[in-house]
Design a protein around this motif. Structure first.
Motif, PDB file in Angstrom:
ATOM      1  N   PHE A  46       0.791  -1.185   0.124  1.00  0.00           N
ATOM      2  CA  PHE A  46      -0.152  -0.086  -0.005  1.00  0.00           C
ATOM      3  C   PHE A  46       0.947   1.218   0.055  1.00  0.00           C
ATOM      4  CE2 PHE A  46      -2.206  -3.278   2.008  1.00  0.00           C
ATOM      5  CZ  PHE A  46      -3.647  -3.583   1.175  1.00  0.00           C
ATOM      6  N   PRO A  47       0.299   2.475  -0.524  1.00  0.00           N
ATOM      7  CA  PRO A  47       1.234   3.578  -0.498  1.00  0.00           C
ATOM      8  C   PRO A  47       1.431   4.058   0.683  1.00  0.00           C
ATOM      9  CG  PRO A  47      -0.994   3.877  -1.101  1.00  0.00           C
ATOM     10  CD  PRO A  47      -1.033   2.600  -1.085  1.00  0.00           C
ATOM     11  N   ASP A  48       0.778   3.929   2.078  1.00  0.00           N
ATOM     12  CA  ASP A  48       0.992   4.556   3.057  1.00  0.00           C
ATOM     13  C   ASP A  48       0.328   3.597   4.321  1.00  0.00           C
ATOM     14  OD1 ASP A  48      -1.749   5.230   3.570  1.00  0.00           O
ATOM     15  OD2 ASP A  48      -1.468   6.908   2.041  1.00  0.00           O
ATOM     16  N   TYR A  49       0.681   3.972   5.596  1.00  0.00           N
ATOM     17  CA  TYR A  49       0.431   3.349   6.878  1.00  0.00           C
ATOM     18  C   TYR A  49      -1.195   3.371   6.718  1.00  0.00           C
ATOM     19  CZ  TYR A  49       0.438   1.455  11.719  1.00  0.00           C
ATOM     20  OH  TYR A  49       0.316   0.849  12.804  1.00  0.00           O
ATOM     21  N   GLY A  50      -1.649   4.421   6.724  1.00  0.00           N
ATOM     22  CA  GLY A  50      -3.207   4.448   6.936  1.00  0.00           C
ATOM     23  C   GLY A  50      -4.133   3.416   5.928  1.00  0.00           C
ATOM     24  N   ARG A  51      -3.561   3.231   4.515  1.00  0.00           N
ATOM     25  CA  ARG A  51      -4.373   2.411   4.148  1.00  0.00           C
ATOM     26  C   ARG A  51      -4.067   0.820   4.157  1.00  0.00           C
ATOM     27  NH1 ARG A  51      -3.562   5.875  -1.907  1.00  0.00           N
ATOM     28  NH2 ARG A  51      -4.351   7.756  -0.646  1.00  0.00           N
ATOM     29  N   GLY A  75       3.288  -4.114   8.595  1.00  0.00           N
ATOM     30  CA  GLY A  75       4.401  -2.934   8.339  1.00  0.00           C
ATOM     31  C   GLY A  75       3.873  -1.664   7.880  1.00  0.00           C
ATOM     32  N   TYR A  76       4.574  -0.901   7.578  1.00  0.00           N
ATOM     33  CA  TYR A  76       4.146   0.464   7.405  1.00  0.00           C
ATOM     34  C   TYR A  76       3.505   0.558   5.906  1.00  0.00           C
ATOM     35  CZ  TYR A  76       4.144   5.320   5.541  1.00  0.00           C
ATOM     36  OH  TYR A  76       3.867   6.327   4.921  1.00  0.00           O
ATOM     37  N   ASP A  77       3.912  -0.227   4.941  1.00  0.00           N
ATOM     38  CA  ASP A  77       3.290  -0.258   3.696  1.00  0.00           C
ATOM     39  C   ASP A  77       2.832  -1.604   3.156  1.00  0.00           C
ATOM     40  OD1 ASP A  77       5.699  -0.831   3.215  1.00  0.00           O
ATOM     41  OD2 ASP A  77       6.095   0.741   1.532  1.00  0.00           O
ATOM     42  N   THR A  78       3.173  -2.492   4.364  1.00  0.00           N
ATOM     43  CA  THR A  78       2.812  -4.102   3.752  1.00  0.00           C
ATOM     44  C   THR A  78       1.875  -4.741   4.638  1.00  0.00           C
ATOM     45  OG1 THR A  78       4.706  -4.918   4.672  1.00  0.00           O
ATOM     46  CG2 THR A  78       4.973  -4.271   2.268  1.00  0.00           C
ATOM     47  N   CYS A  79       1.032  -5.680   4.513  1.00  0.00           N
ATOM     48  CA  CYS A  79       0.503  -6.657   5.173  1.00  0.00           C
ATOM     49  C   CYS A  79       0.595  -7.980   4.596  1.00  0.00           C
ATOM     50  CB  CYS A  79      -0.978  -6.154   5.218  1.00  0.00           C
ATOM     51  SG  CYS A  79      -1.845  -7.032   6.407  1.00  0.00           S
ATOM     52  N   ARG A  80       1.210  -8.881   5.120  1.00  0.00           N
ATOM     53  CA  ARG A  80       1.254 -10.297   4.809  1.00  0.00           C
ATOM     54  C   ARG A  80       0.037 -10.944   5.714  1.00  0.00           C
ATOM     55  NH1 ARG A  80       4.522 -13.862   2.513  1.00  0.00           N
ATOM     56  NH2 ARG A  80       4.884 -16.040   3.374  1.00  0.00           N
TER      57      ARG A  80
END
Length: 107
Positions: A46-51, A75-80
């Motif tokens: 994702f482009p940012d933490y909020g998304r 993480g900040y811009d990933t979700c596994r």
């Protein structure tokens, strides 16, 4: 079974471990999911933490609704997202149903 057919189903409390051939067949219906030990997994970016957090919360909502809970690594811009069915010691159809529902979030 297609991804859309999987996403349209609901998890069942009575499941069994799938044979390897069935795991391969269902995995082929999903885009970008891979075998990771006795789980299926996919990393979403994702482009940012909020998304990223909005996505993680949507996955949690699916998990509560289906009563089938993945491991999430955020993480900040990933979700596994990792699915496995602990009660059967491997993969069940529930894992593939939920993976398809997660993919549908971004379709």
């Amino acid at each position: 079974m297609s991804r859309a057919e999987l996403a349209g189903r609901h998890c069942s409390p009575s499941v069994h471990a799938l044979p390897e051939a069935e795991v391969e067949r269902l995995l082929a219906a999903l885009d970008g999911w891979t075998l990771s030990g006795n789980a299926i997994a996919k990393t979403f970016r994702f482009p940012d933490y909020g998304r990223t957090m909005a996505f993680a919360n949507a996955v949690a909502w699916i998990a509560q609704r289906e009563d089938h809970h993945p491991d999430l690594h955020v993480g900040y811009d990933t979700c596994r997202v990792e699915y496995r069915t602990h009660s059967v010691g491997g993969l069940s159809e529930n894992d593939f149903i939920c993976a398809a529902k997660v993919d549908a979030l971004l379709a």
